[in-house]
Write an enzyme that holds these catalytic residues in place. Structure first.
Site, PDB file in Angstrom:
ATOM      1  N   SER A 112       0.806  -1.218   0.000  1.00 37.28           N
ATOM      2  CA  SER A 112       0.000   0.000   0.000  1.00 37.28           C
ATOM      3  C   SER A 112       0.842   1.273   0.000  1.00 37.28           C
ATOM      4  O   SER A 112       0.428   2.307  -0.522  1.00 37.28           O
ATOM      5  CB  SER A 112      -0.941   0.010   1.209  1.00 37.28           C
ATOM      6  OG  SER A 112      -0.221  -0.176   2.407  1.00 37.28           O
ATOM      7  N   ASP A 114      -6.587   6.077   9.875  1.00 39.27           N
ATOM      8  CA  ASP A 114      -6.670   4.706  10.379  1.00 39.27           C
ATOM      9  C   ASP A 114      -5.537   4.348  11.338  1.00 39.27           C
ATOM     10  O   ASP A 114      -5.527   3.265  11.916  1.00 39.27           O
ATOM     11  CB  ASP A 114      -6.745   3.704   9.225  1.00 39.27           C
ATOM     12  CG  ASP A 114      -5.458   3.614   8.390  1.00 39.27           C
ATOM     13  OD1 ASP A 114      -4.450   4.255   8.753  1.00 39.27           O
ATOM     14  OD2 ASP A 114      -5.483   2.893   7.371  1.00 39.27           O
ATOM     15  N   HIS A 123      -1.701   3.525   7.952  1.00 37.71           N
ATOM     16  CA  HIS A 123      -1.079   4.008   6.718  1.00 37.71           C
ATOM     17  C   HIS A 123      -0.581   5.446   6.899  1.00 37.71           C
ATOM     18  O   HIS A 123      -1.191   6.220   7.639  1.00 37.71           O
ATOM     19  CB  HIS A 123      -2.077   3.957   5.563  1.00 37.71           C
ATOM     20  CG  HIS A 123      -2.491   2.567   5.194  1.00 37.71           C
ATOM     21  ND1 HIS A 123      -3.633   1.979   5.698  1.00 37.71           N
ATOM     22  CD2 HIS A 123      -1.910   1.648   4.385  1.00 37.71           C
ATOM     23  CE1 HIS A 123      -3.749   0.756   5.198  1.00 37.71           C
ATOM     24  NE2 HIS A 123      -2.717   0.530   4.410  1.00 37.71           N
TER      25      HIS A 123
END
Length: 262
Positions: free
Chosen positions: A68, A234, A237
């Site tokens: 990611s 979150d 990340h």
């Protein structure tokens, strides 16, 4: 006296067992809570394929591979991703490096582990060969309890394939998982230790394969631990600020690779 000592020993043993069981229960509960947490998803419109800088400047083809972090989960605009920020830094250049026309792309996939890199390398080598590849991988290997040596070996194989194809490779090793606020203590500390083991194994494999290592945990971990704003909502990340910190840590190695021959 012997009976008293026996009772004390039994009580101590019982307390130790209870503590261990309680500790396991706490960690198990935190694992379930971490899995149930709502995490950022890839932005559908965030296509990491663009160009930056003067067309008249020397061209550098830059590709990102990995998880990611390679595609910028946690932000909405390409310019905020680590790839976008690296491309801008390369395009602007310095008095020593000069300006560059950067062709940026990414073949990264959110949630990827090192075992997924073989497919990404094949995609990266389709068409025009990249000049520089930046690989960001390791967090999902560590948190899914993969063997550091096995994951590092898969990373090393990917780096070697890129090098054999004439691509200069810079690897950002597993970031500081102990800075991730999505994970509560003591699981956070355990994750941090797992991440460090992964990063050390990665560094050995990358160097042996001819790549360049940037220890993201060492270079940026303190910033992420001190500033919650380096993470997106979150708590896992990076935010735009977090990706900027990563980009500046990676930039010296990437700029050197962009300027050098194979």
């Amino acid at each position: 006296m012997a009976g008293l000592n026996a009772r004390i020993g039994k009580a101590a043993a019982t307390g130790l067992v209870a503590g261990v069981v309680g500790g396991f229960a706490l960690v198990a509960g935190e694992v379930l809570a971490a899995k149930a947490r709502r995490y950022a998803k890839p932005t559908m419109g965030l296509a990491l394929r663009t160009s930056m800088g003067k067309i008249s400047a020397p061209t550098v083809r830059l590709v990102l591979l990995g998880d990611s972090g390679a595609i910028g989960v946690g932000v909405e605009w390409l310019s905020e991703t680590v790839g976008g920020q690296l491309a801008r830094l390369l395009a602007e250049g310095t008095a020593d490096t000069g300006e560059r026309h950067v062709l940026l792309s990414s073949v990264g996939v959110a949630g990827s582990r090192s075992s997924d890199l073989a497919t990404q390398v094949a995609r990266a080598l389709l068409g025009d060969r990249p000049d520089v590849a930046v690989v960001l991988i390791g967090a999902h290997d560590a948190t899914s309890m993969r063997s550091p040596e096995e994951s590092a070996s898969q990373l090393g194989q990917a780096v070697r394939r890129l090098r054999d194809a004439g691509v200069r490779v810079v690897v950002g090793t597993c970031p500081d998982l102990g800075a991730m606020r999505a994970i509560a203590p003591p699981l956070r500390q355990i994750a941090g230790l797992m991440g460090r083991r992964m990063a050390k194994a990665q560094a050995r494999a990358v160097l042996a394969a001819g790549g360049v290592v940037v220890d993201l945990a060492e270079e940026t971990g303190a910033v992420f631990r001190a500033d919650a704003g380096t993470l997106c909502y979150d708590g896992f990340h990076p935010s735009a600020d977090g990706y900027r910190v990563w980009a500046h840590a990676l930039y010296p190695a990437v700029a050197k690779a962009a300027m050098s021959g194979v």
